[in-house]
Design a protein around this motif. Structure first.
Motif, short mmCIF file in Angstrom:
data_model
loop_
_atom_site.label_atom_id
_atom_site.label_comp_id
_atom_site.label_asym_id
_atom_site.label_seq_id
_atom_site.Cartn_x
_atom_site.Cartn_y
_atom_site.Cartn_z
N GLY A 671 0.86 -1.05 0.00
CA GLY A 671 0.11 0.08 0.03
C GLY A 671 0.75 1.31 -0.19
O GLY A 671 2.02 0.93 0.10
N GLY A 672 0.10 2.47 -0.11
CA GLY A 672 0.83 3.88 -0.01
C GLY A 672 1.93 3.96 -1.41
O GLY A 672 3.03 4.72 -1.41
N GLN A 673 1.50 3.18 -2.42
CA GLN A 673 2.48 3.39 -3.51
C GLN A 673 2.22 4.52 -4.89
O GLN A 673 1.12 4.55 -5.13
N MET A 674 3.16 5.29 -4.94
CA MET A 674 2.77 6.28 -5.75
C MET A 674 3.09 5.66 -7.19
O MET A 674 3.78 4.41 -7.34
N PRO A 675 2.39 6.31 -8.34
CA PRO A 675 2.70 5.76 -9.56
C PRO A 675 4.06 5.34 -9.89
O PRO A 675 4.36 4.44 -10.61
N GLU A 676 5.22 6.15 -9.69
CA GLU A 676 6.44 5.91 -9.90
C GLU A 676 7.00 4.71 -9.16
O GLU A 676 7.67 3.85 -9.79
N GLN A 677 6.35 4.62 -7.95
CA GLN A 677 6.90 3.27 -7.12
C GLN A 677 6.24 2.12 -7.74
O GLN A 677 6.83 1.05 -7.94
N LYS A 678 4.68 2.03 -8.29
CA LYS A 678 4.34 0.80 -8.95
C LYS A 678 5.08 0.67 -10.14
O LYS A 678 5.43 -0.63 -10.19
N LEU A 679 5.35 1.51 -10.89
CA LEU A 679 6.32 1.35 -11.96
C LEU A 679 7.68 0.56 -11.87
O LEU A 679 8.01 -0.39 -12.46
N ALA A 680 8.34 1.01 -10.71
CA ALA A 680 9.54 0.48 -10.31
C ALA A 680 9.46 -0.98 -9.78
O ALA A 680 10.31 -1.76 -10.13
N PHE A 681 8.48 -1.23 -9.17
CA PHE A 681 8.18 -2.50 -8.58
C PHE A 681 7.88 -3.49 -9.92
O PHE A 681 8.60 -4.58 -9.80
N VAL A 682 7.08 -2.91 -10.76
CA VAL A 682 7.12 -4.10 -11.99
C VAL A 682 8.18 -4.14 -12.92
O VAL A 682 8.41 -5.22 -13.10
N GLN A 683 8.98 -3.19 -12.86
CA GLN A 683 10.22 -3.56 -13.58
C GLN A 683 11.22 -4.13 -12.87
O GLN A 683 11.98 -4.89 -13.54
N ALA A 684 11.16 -3.97 -11.62
CA ALA A 684 12.14 -5.08 -10.69
C ALA A 684 11.77 -6.51 -10.82
O ALA A 684 12.28 -7.31 -11.00
N LEU A 685 10.48 -6.57 -11.08
CA LEU A 685 9.84 -8.15 -11.37
C LEU A 685 10.49 -8.56 -12.28
O LEU A 685 10.92 -9.75 -12.66
N GLN A 686 10.19 -7.56 -13.47
CA GLN A 686 10.90 -8.02 -14.73
C GLN A 686 12.05 -8.32 -14.84
O GLN A 686 12.59 -9.15 -15.67
N ALA A 687 12.84 -7.65 -14.39
CA ALA A 687 14.50 -7.61 -14.35
C ALA A 687 14.72 -9.05 -13.78
O ALA A 687 15.76 -9.76 -13.94
N GLN A 688 13.83 -9.76 -12.86
CA GLN A 688 14.12 -11.07 -12.32
C GLN A 688 13.63 -12.22 -13.26
O GLN A 688 13.75 -13.31 -12.76
N GLY A 689 13.08 -11.82 -14.31
CA GLY A 689 12.63 -12.80 -15.26
C GLY A 689 11.13 -13.02 -15.07
O GLY A 689 10.58 -13.80 -15.87
N ALA A 690 10.48 -12.33 -14.64
CA ALA A 690 8.86 -12.57 -14.39
C ALA A 690 8.37 -12.09 -15.41
O ALA A 690 8.87 -11.07 -15.96
N VAL A 691 7.03 -12.64 -15.87
CA VAL A 691 6.29 -12.18 -17.04
C VAL A 691 4.95 -11.57 -16.26
O VAL A 691 4.28 -12.11 -15.53
N VAL A 692 4.86 -10.15 -16.17
CA VAL A 692 4.04 -9.49 -15.28
C VAL A 692 2.77 -9.23 -16.22
O VAL A 692 2.70 -8.62 -17.28
N ALA A 693 1.50 -9.41 -15.53
CA ALA A 693 0.15 -8.76 -16.02
C ALA A 693 -0.56 -7.98 -14.96
O ALA A 693 -0.04 -8.25 -13.69
N MET A 694 -1.00 -6.65 -15.52
CA MET A 694 -1.23 -5.65 -14.68
C MET A 694 -2.75 -5.51 -14.93
O MET A 694 -3.01 -5.31 -16.09
N VAL A 695 -3.41 -5.13 -13.61
CA VAL A 695 -5.02 -4.73 -13.92
C VAL A 695 -5.22 -3.55 -13.06
O VAL A 695 -4.78 -3.45 -11.96
N GLY A 696 -5.61 -2.44 -13.77
CA GLY A 696 -5.86 -1.33 -13.19
C GLY A 696 -6.93 -0.55 -13.92
O GLY A 696 -7.55 -0.93 -14.73
#
Length: 801
Positions: A671-696
């Motif tokens: 919680g408490g995630q700003m737009p730039e923090q959401k973006l950084a979180f997804v990019q960090a997962l992708q850097a670890q090899g994850a394939v990310v689906a996002m719903v918003g």
């Protein structure tokens, strides 16, 4: 000075117009007669591109327009107004003459080789081409001229003309199929007696007569029905990019040519029955494919035509209820329009008078009529199935929900996922390898048994046509996206189904995604003797005309007959008061309602408290909060069962995010995630090899939706979120996301089945033909059945579970 037009002459080229000509184009508000479809196509393109002044300023007639070669001066007209700097432009064109997936491969490969062209994506389902280019290096005339050089007529996309062109193609293909079928049946009548006369009961003269009759009956199929194959093969050879038509045309030509030579020599086998059968069966599979493509494109085109062209506006409302008919495009926010029963809503708005039932099937996939009353919103494109209502427009037609969906439709299907690109590359190499293999087979049999060399080579060419391989993926994707659209899911990007199937993580926003994004009644606490239902009825009466979200929630929670409130008076930011059944009531904040009650209670961090008070004091406290969607828990469990990690990523307070995650069984919540923090979180997962689906659904989700590997926006969310998502849940039902995941699995399974079938078929059929085990007519049946199996298997995806 403009060229002088003689009576009964083509407005474009000046040549005489044949009697009964049906070709015409509207130029400057008048229907102008054309002599041929080529001139019609050119004139329509010139007008559509805003260059109709060409006809006023020309000093002589244009050269007769050939659909295969447009004159360069006319092409230059498309450059009017083109930028001269380094800006990037894009456009959507309709392309005539698309016959199969090889056509798409040819067009894209040729255009991507043009200097300045950045992207070229041909949609085989809709027949539309999306091109992006650098204005400093390329012009529209260059793009269109390149297409003409390889035999394809293109023009700026126009829905009506595009639909008419598709219908003409369908009718022509049906005529060619009918002639081929008629020829096949007639030739069989003469070929069958020859096959049965193995005991010498038919003399040579009668046999020759039968063969000559077969040749005459084969000519219509060769000269008319087989035109698509001749044309496609010639283009492939001329451009040195052989497509699927090349082996088909070679097979037809070899079988027909060899039969004619045998007939003239009076010795050898004839295959006129095989030739007509091959043409008929292949045209049959193409007609089936065309029908599948039209069915898949039909749902998308229905969105385009959903908005009415005109609306009945009440310009002086409420002083006058007189209506005037205006173009839907002229509607502005604040206009009041009358929507009669049976009419479609011309623009987004709010009902200001009347209540009715509306059909939202085209927008949401919901087949049942929905009840709408005063204060409710209606999206453009909804159909009024009940009583007349007055609607106050909230957004201009060009900014309406339907206009946004149409813009998304323009983007839908303009590319291909990786699996489709792989199939196209394999098919392209397969054609070249096939031609070399056929030559090698002919040489080998010429050494073994010269009398059978020609027959075996023909069988190889016919049996190995890679139609099934190229149709395996696009037909499945088209059928799946069509089926989803009918359920209220608009797939905008081509990779959605493939990527969702591969996704390892799925991330949900909270507000408006897992929750409704609007308050709902969570609890009622009574402080007096009044019943719960009575308190809700009183609150609903006071809020009857309110547009506040809390008021709407109280009205929705009330049941039974509605009461009427009089002498209403609202205090901004505090509440509302009025008289119901002769008794004065107040509804609002604790201070406004006089709720200084020791048991009133403190509000929770995620709820709003509304108090109802009467003459004797406080009657009830209503606790309203953003409610979870009814289907949220099921959807979360569905993705967890699929082995995906489900994450809640929200801008709300961490405690509130954790509470919602706990209710839904989500192990990880931030919680408490700003737009730039959401973006950084997804990019960090992708850097670890994850394939990310996002719903918003919100404006603050746009960046992370764009960054995710595959993204979904709720239909009731912000325009920005929908424009940045790969898929839109127009129904605003989260359960449709689960349906999309199931459809993705089924689609990939069908694609794999189709590719496996096509590979298995070619692996078995080609060696069998090369070994002389298949006759040409057997090869014809095998090839056509193979293509039909692929298309029919893909069409299963159109059916709902």
């Amino acid at each position: 000075m403009s060229a002088v037009l003689a009576p009964c002459a083509c407005f474009h080229c000046g040549l005489p117009v044949p009697a009964g000509s049906r070709w015409s184009v509207d130029v400057d508000g008048a229907a102008r007669t054309m002599c041929c479809p080529g001139c019609e196509a050119v004139a329509a393109s010139i007008v559509a591109s805003g260059c109709a002044d060409y006809y006023l300023n020309r000093t002589e007639f244009a050269a007769p327009a050939d659909l295969a070669a447009l004159a360069p001066p006319e092409l230059v007209l498309y450059d009017a107004g083109a930028a001269t700097d380094d800006a990037v432009s894009d456009a959507v064109y309709s392309v005539d003459g698309i016959r199969c997936a090889a056509c798409v491969w040819l067009i894209e490969r040729r255009l991507r080789g043009v200097a300045g062209v950045r992207a070229a994506d041909m949609n085989v389902t809709t027949g539309r081409l999306s091109v992006s280019w650098n204005d400093a290096e390329c012009r529209p005339s260059t793009i269109l001229g390149t297409l003409r050089q390889i035999g394809y007529a293109a023009y700026p996309f126009d829905p009506q003309r595009h639909g008419e062109q598709l219908e003409r193609e369908r009718k022509k293909l049906f005529r060619q199929l009918f002639i081929a079928g008629l020829s096949m049946m007639q030739v069989m009548m003469y070929a069958l007696p020859v096959y049965l006369a193995n005991d010498g009961t038919m003399d040579a003269d009668m046999t020759a007569l039968m063969h000559w009759a077969s040749l005459l009956l084969t000519l219509p199929a060769l000269l008319y029905s087989a035109q698509p194959f001749w044309r496609g093969a010639w283009i492939g050879i001329k451009t040195r990019m052989p497509g699927m038509d090349v082996p088909v045309a070679l097979g037809i030509a070899a079988a027909a040519g060899g039969s004619i030579v045998a007939l003239l020599r009076g010795e050898g086998d004839v295959y006129f029955d095989s030739v007509t059968m091959f043409i008929f069966l292949l045209l049959g599979s193409r007609y089936l494919e065309l029908s599948a493509r039209r069915a898949a494109a039909g749902a998308l085109e229905n969105l385009r035509h959903a908005l009415p062209a005109a609306a009945a506006r009440m310009a002086l409302f409420p002083a006058s209820r007189r209506t005037e008919l205006v173009a839907s495009s002229a509607l502005q926010a604040g206009d009041v329009i009358l929507v009669r029963p049976g009419e479609a809503v011309a623009a987004d708005g709010i009902i200001v008078e009347g209540d009715t039932d509306v059909d939202l099937a085209l927008l949401t996939g919901e087949s049942r009529a929905q009840r709408r009353a005063v204060g409710d919103e209606l999206p453009g494109g909804a159909v009024n199935t009940g009583q007349p209502v007055l609607l106050r427009v909230t957004r201009a037609a060009r900014q309406s929900t339907m206009a946004l969906l149409v813009e998304l439709v323009e983007r839908a299907g303009m590319g291909k996922p990786r699996i489709a690109q792989w199939a196209d590359r394999v098919a392209a190499w397969f054609v070249a390898a096939l031609l070399l293999f056929a030559v090698a087979v002919w040489v080998a049999w010429h050494l073994i048994d010269p009398a059978r060399a020609w027959q075996v080579a023909v069988a190889v060419l016919v049996v190995s046509c890679p139609c099934a391989l190229s149709l395996a993926t696009p037909t499945a994707l088209a059928a799946a996206t069509s089926r989803l659209l009918r359920s209220g899911v608009l797939v905008v990007q081509p990779h959605v189904l493939e990527t969702l199937h591969r996704a390892t993580h799925i991330i949900f926003d909270k507000t408006g995604t897992l929750t409704r994004g609007q308050p709902a009644l969570r609890a009622v606490r009574l402080f007096g003797a009044a019943a719960r239902a009575d308190c809700l009825a009183l609150a609903a009466a006071l809020e009857e005309s309110s547009t506040h979200p809390l008021g709407a929630a109280l009205r929705a929670a009330a049941s039974g007959p509605r009461r009427e409130a009089r002498e209403l008076r609202q205090t901004a930011g505090q509440g509302i008061e009025g008289v119901v059944d002769g008794v004065h009531y107040r509804l609002g904040s604790a201070t406004f309602a006089g709720a200084e009650h020791p048991e009133a209670g403190a509000p929770s961090d995620d709820a709003s408290l509304v108090f109802l008070a009467g003459p004797a004091g406080v009657l009830a406290r209503f606790e309203l909060a953003d409610a979870l969607r009814e289907d949220a828990a099921d959807v979360v469990r569905q993705f967890q069962r699929r082995g995906m990690e489900v994450i809640l990523l929200s801008g709300d307070a961490p405690a509130l995010a954790a509470r919602v995650a706990g209710q839904l069984g989500i192990a990880r919540a931030l919680g408490g995630q700003m737009p730039e923090q959401k973006l950084a979180f997804v990019q960090a997962l992708q850097a670890q090899g994850a394939v990310v689906a996002m719903v918003g659904d919100g404006v603050n989700d746009a960046a992370v939706l764009r960054a995710a590997d595959v993204s979904f926006a709720m239909g009731g969310g912000s325009d920005l979120a929908r424009m940045h998502a790969d898929c839109v849940l127009m129904s605003n039902r989260l359960s449709d996301l689960g349906d999309c995941a199931q459809t993705a699995s089924r689609t990939l399974a069908v694609v794999r089945q189709n590719l496996a079938w096509a590979t298995l078929y070619n692996t078995c059929a080609i060696p069998a033909a090369a070994l002389g085990m298949l006759n040409p007519w057997m090869s014809s049946i095998g090839m056509s059945v193979s293509s039909a199996v692929v298309v029919i298997n893909a069409l299963r995806l159109r059916a709902k579970d």
